[in-house]
Design a protein around this motif. Sequence first.
Motif, PDB file in Angstrom:
ATOM      1  N   ALA A  61       0.815  12.510 -11.514  1.00  0.00           N
ATOM      2  CA  ALA A  61       1.610  13.705 -11.811  1.00  0.00           C
ATOM      3  C   ALA A  61       2.169  13.679 -13.231  1.00  0.00           C
ATOM      4  CB  ALA A  61       2.747  13.834 -10.800  1.00  0.00           C
ATOM      5  N   GLY A  62       1.981  12.547 -13.916  1.00  0.00           N
ATOM      6  CA  GLY A  62       2.517  12.423 -15.265  1.00  0.00           C
ATOM      7  C   GLY A  62       4.019  12.217 -15.309  1.00  0.00           C
ATOM      8  N   ASP A  63       4.614  11.833 -14.165  1.00  0.00           N
ATOM      9  CA  ASP A  63       6.060  11.583 -14.086  1.00  0.00           C
ATOM     10  C   ASP A  63       6.311  10.127 -14.502  1.00  0.00           C
ATOM     11  OD1 ASP A  63       8.721  11.254 -13.440  1.00  0.00           O
ATOM     12  OD2 ASP A  63       8.579  12.352 -11.535  1.00  0.00           O
ATOM     13  N   ILE A  64       6.468   9.906 -15.787  1.00  0.00           N
ATOM     14  CA  ILE A  64       6.551   8.548 -16.341  1.00  0.00           C
ATOM     15  C   ILE A  64       7.761   7.795 -15.804  1.00  0.00           C
ATOM     16  CG2 ILE A  64       6.652   7.178 -18.448  1.00  0.00           C
ATOM     17  CD1 ILE A  64       4.041   8.759 -17.995  1.00  0.00           C
ATOM     18  N   GLU A  65       8.911   8.453 -15.769  1.00  0.00           N
ATOM     19  CA  GLU A  65      10.119   7.765 -15.324  1.00  0.00           C
ATOM     20  C   GLU A  65      10.026   7.357 -13.861  1.00  0.00           C
ATOM     21  OE1 GLU A  65      12.519   6.582 -17.263  1.00  0.00           O
ATOM     22  OE2 GLU A  65      11.158   7.314 -18.826  1.00  0.00           O
ATOM     23  N   LYS A  66       9.481   8.244 -13.026  1.00  0.00           N
ATOM     24  CA  LYS A  66       9.334   7.909 -11.612  1.00  0.00           C
ATOM     25  C   LYS A  66       8.328   6.776 -11.434  1.00  0.00           C
ATOM     26  CE  LYS A  66      10.128   8.658  -7.221  1.00  0.00           C
ATOM     27  NZ  LYS A  66      11.471   8.370  -6.644  1.00  0.00           N
ATOM     28  N   ALA A  67       7.250   6.818 -12.196  1.00  0.00           N
ATOM     29  CA  ALA A  67       6.245   5.759 -12.115  1.00  0.00           C
ATOM     30  C   ALA A  67       6.837   4.422 -12.534  1.00  0.00           C
ATOM     31  CB  ALA A  67       5.044   6.107 -12.980  1.00  0.00           C
ATOM     32  N   LYS A  68       7.628   4.424 -13.588  1.00  0.00           N
ATOM     33  CA  LYS A  68       8.276   3.186 -14.026  1.00  0.00           C
ATOM     34  C   LYS A  68       9.223   2.650 -12.952  1.00  0.00           C
ATOM     35  CE  LYS A  68       8.273   3.693 -19.090  1.00  0.00           C
ATOM     36  NZ  LYS A  68       9.140   3.824 -20.291  1.00  0.00           N
ATOM     37  N   GLU A  69       9.915   3.563 -12.297  1.00  0.00           N
ATOM     38  CA  GLU A  69      10.863   3.173 -11.253  1.00  0.00           C
ATOM     39  C   GLU A  69      10.152   2.518 -10.072  1.00  0.00           C
ATOM     40  OE1 GLU A  69      13.381   5.629  -7.934  1.00  0.00           O
ATOM     41  OE2 GLU A  69      13.433   6.413  -9.987  1.00  0.00           O
ATOM     42  N   VAL A  83       0.835  -1.205   0.000  1.00  0.00           N
ATOM     43  CA  VAL A  83       0.000   0.000   0.000  1.00  0.00           C
ATOM     44  C   VAL A  83       0.870   1.255   0.000  1.00  0.00           C
ATOM     45  CG1 VAL A  83      -1.667   1.339   1.337  1.00  0.00           C
ATOM     46  CG2 VAL A  83      -1.967  -1.133   1.095  1.00  0.00           C
ATOM     47  N   SER A  84       1.889   1.270   0.847  1.00  0.00           N
ATOM     48  CA  SER A  84       2.742   2.451   0.970  1.00  0.00           C
ATOM     49  C   SER A  84       3.461   2.786  -0.340  1.00  0.00           C
ATOM     50  CB  SER A  84       3.769   2.225   2.084  1.00  0.00           C
ATOM     51  OG  SER A  84       4.670   3.303   2.170  1.00  0.00           O
ATOM     52  N   VAL A  85       4.090   1.787  -0.949  1.00  0.00           N
ATOM     53  CA  VAL A  85       4.836   2.043  -2.180  1.00  0.00           C
ATOM     54  C   VAL A  85       3.877   2.321  -3.340  1.00  0.00           C
ATOM     55  CG1 VAL A  85       6.577   1.158  -3.779  1.00  0.00           C
ATOM     56  CG2 VAL A  85       6.720   0.577  -1.357  1.00  0.00           C
ATOM     57  N   SER A  86       2.732   1.651  -3.341  1.00  0.00           N
ATOM     58  CA  SER A  86       1.758   1.873  -4.408  1.00  0.00           C
ATOM     59  C   SER A  86       1.197   3.284  -4.376  1.00  0.00           C
ATOM     60  CB  SER A  86       0.621   0.854  -4.319  1.00  0.00           C
ATOM     61  OG  SER A  86       1.100  -0.451  -4.594  1.00  0.00           O
ATOM     62  N   GLU A  87       1.050   3.853  -3.197  1.00  0.00           N
ATOM     63  CA  GLU A  87       0.594   5.237  -3.101  1.00  0.00           C
ATOM     64  C   GLU A  87       1.594   6.179  -3.767  1.00  0.00           C
ATOM     65  OE1 GLU A  87      -2.211   5.366   0.889  1.00  0.00           O
ATOM     66  OE2 GLU A  87      -0.034   5.501   1.145  1.00  0.00           O
ATOM     67  N   LYS A  88       2.873   5.918  -3.594  1.00  0.00           N
ATOM     68  CA  LYS A  88       3.899   6.734  -4.253  1.00  0.00           C
ATOM     69  C   LYS A  88       3.878   6.501  -5.764  1.00  0.00           C
ATOM     70  CE  LYS A  88       6.835   6.450  -0.137  1.00  0.00           C
ATOM     71  NZ  LYS A  88       8.089   5.893   0.442  1.00  0.00           N
ATOM     72  N   PHE A  89       3.683   5.251  -6.150  1.00  0.00           N
ATOM     73  CA  PHE A  89       3.600   4.906  -7.575  1.00  0.00           C
ATOM     74  C   PHE A  89       2.430   5.626  -8.238  1.00  0.00           C
ATOM     75  CE2 PHE A  89       1.384   1.749 -10.415  1.00  0.00           C
ATOM     76  CZ  PHE A  89       2.152   1.986 -11.550  1.00  0.00           C
ATOM     77  N   VAL A  90       1.277   5.571  -7.627  1.00  0.00           N
ATOM     78  CA  VAL A  90       0.089   6.204  -8.199  1.00  0.00           C
ATOM     79  C   VAL A  90       0.237   7.728  -8.211  1.00  0.00           C
ATOM     80  CG1 VAL A  90      -2.381   6.630  -7.817  1.00  0.00           C
ATOM     81  CG2 VAL A  90      -1.472   4.293  -7.709  1.00  0.00           C
ATOM     82  N   ALA A  91       0.889   8.276  -7.198  1.00  0.00           N
ATOM     83  CA  ALA A  91       1.133   9.723  -7.186  1.00  0.00           C
ATOM     84  C   ALA A  91       1.963  10.133  -8.395  1.00  0.00           C
ATOM     85  CB  ALA A  91       1.835  10.128  -5.892  1.00  0.00           C
ATOM     86  N   ALA A  92       2.958   9.328  -8.745  1.00  0.00           N
ATOM     87  CA  ALA A  92       3.778   9.618  -9.919  1.00  0.00           C
ATOM     88  C   ALA A  92       2.964   9.492 -11.200  1.00  0.00           C
ATOM     89  CB  ALA A  92       4.988   8.682  -9.954  1.00  0.00           C
ATOM     90  N   VAL A  93       2.090   8.478 -11.262  1.00  0.00           N
ATOM     91  CA  VAL A  93       1.212   8.307 -12.419  1.00  0.00           C
ATOM     92  C   VAL A  93       0.331   9.542 -12.593  1.00  0.00           C
ATOM     93  CG1 VAL A  93      -0.783   7.022 -13.300  1.00  0.00           C
ATOM     94  CG2 VAL A  93       1.178   5.784 -12.357  1.00  0.00           C
ATOM     95  N   LEU A 147      -2.006  -0.053 -15.811  1.00  0.00           N
ATOM     96  CA  LEU A 147      -1.056   1.049 -15.662  1.00  0.00           C
ATOM     97  C   LEU A 147       0.286   0.694 -16.292  1.00  0.00           C
ATOM     98  CD1 LEU A 147      -1.920   1.977 -11.963  1.00  0.00           C
ATOM     99  CD2 LEU A 147      -2.538   3.263 -14.020  1.00  0.00           C
ATOM    100  N   GLU A 148       0.694  -0.557 -16.143  1.00  0.00           N
ATOM    101  CA  GLU A 148       1.941  -1.014 -16.765  1.00  0.00           C
ATOM    102  C   GLU A 148       1.901  -0.796 -18.278  1.00  0.00           C
ATOM    103  OE1 GLU A 148       4.330  -5.221 -17.649  1.00  0.00           O
ATOM    104  OE2 GLU A 148       2.241  -5.202 -16.967  1.00  0.00           O
ATOM    105  N   LYS A 149       0.804  -1.184 -18.905  1.00  0.00           N
ATOM    106  CA  LYS A 149       0.691  -1.020 -20.353  1.00  0.00           C
ATOM    107  C   LYS A 149       0.753   0.450 -20.750  1.00  0.00           C
ATOM    108  CE  LYS A 149      -2.151  -2.086 -24.389  1.00  0.00           C
ATOM    109  NZ  LYS A 149      -3.414  -2.665 -24.890  1.00  0.00           N
ATOM    110  N   ALA A 150       0.067   1.301 -20.002  1.00  0.00           N
ATOM    111  CA  ALA A 150       0.069   2.730 -20.317  1.00  0.00           C
ATOM    112  C   ALA A 150       1.481   3.304 -20.237  1.00  0.00           C
ATOM    113  CB  ALA A 150      -0.859   3.473 -19.363  1.00  0.00           C
ATOM    114  N   LEU A 151       2.209   2.927 -19.208  1.00  0.00           N
ATOM    115  CA  LEU A 151       3.541   3.483 -19.001  1.00  0.00           C
ATOM    116  C   LEU A 151       4.548   3.009 -20.034  1.00  0.00           C
ATOM    117  CD1 LEU A 151       3.723   3.153 -15.111  1.00  0.00           C
ATOM    118  CD2 LEU A 151       3.503   5.281 -16.413  1.00  0.00           C
TER     119      LEU A 151
END
Length: 371
Positions: free
Chosen positions: A162-170, A150-160, A217-221
């Motif tokens: 925000a449109g920060d593709i590289e951070k979301a991929k990371e 949950v914790s890491v996914s919240e950061k992942f979704v925040a990047a999604v 989300l993986e496919k979109a990124l």
Amino acid sequence: MRSLPLLALTGAAALSALTACGASDPAADPAALTVVSTDTECEVSRTDLTAGSHTFTLVNKGSKVTEVYFYAPDGKIISEKENIGPGTSYDITVSLPAGDQQIGCKPGMVGDGIRQDVKVSGEAAALDPRLVKAVADYRLYIDAQVADTVSVSEKFVAAVKAGDIEKAKELYAPSRFGWESVEPVAESFGDLDPKIDAREADLTDEEKAGWSGWHKLEKALWEDGSAKGMEAVGDQLITDLKDLQDRVHTVDITPASMANGAKELLDEVATGKITGEEEAFSHTDLVDFKANLDGASKVFELLAPVVKEKDAALATALEGAFADVYTALKKHEKGDGYVSYDTVGADERKKLTDVVNALGEPLSKLAAAVA
């Protein structure tokens, strides 16, 4: 995420070696407990049982890949075995509580399946205190892994969002690590699993209209290179993961279900990670592989004190086989993670398959050792 029949057959070479482990010939012992699945029936050899541990031989006499579920009196899943190919069998040890319950077969691994009523009477023997502790410690492990997800996914979704593709991929693969380490427990909530972890290749055209979760989300990124329009998908993922976090405390856990779950985790490696089907766009399969392996290893670690006493040879075999898989996986490390799986050639994939299969054989005996 469990694969549907087409994908399950794609990994048939690895899967057949795993499902054969520990399987016996039910015809050799007419008193043996069997569950025979066909395309239209779920036949249980005995429907009046005593509470406690029982070993069932699951036989698929149908034309489709099937799975078998053991349901508690309250309807919760006690244990399960997925991806049983046509013409194969599998031995599973299950701890049954007293009460009216059901055993179900799901030909094609879709729908509600076919259920057989079973009556279980009496009282199971008291657990070894070490096993009571193992179950309690595993609950703590599950809670921690889901909380991390949950914790890491919240950061992942925040990047999604925000449109920060590289951070979301990371953050994509790390967000899934906790889920993958306790996947059989997470999958026991059948309504949540498809919403969180469904793969596009597993869906019908009709189902794709409502597709959600990590892999959308993986496919979109990776394929689209954009997170535009994915905000609601991200929000739903967090909602579903928090739902899982609330509900995971209610899951029934026994030493046998822990052991069966460890084997399921290894089967997930064989049918999804080694084949490269799990992360079709990101190719982060080796991170999932590591998470599945860690989850299975944790179960063995918790059960090891009893296993070493009851079956020292099995404990030694498992220790060696786990070490071999970790060694083989380590060769593909890159920085804090792993190389993209599409860069791992056929020869290296074969080496990974071989060590996973070698671990599968002793791991299939773990449940019986602690029953």
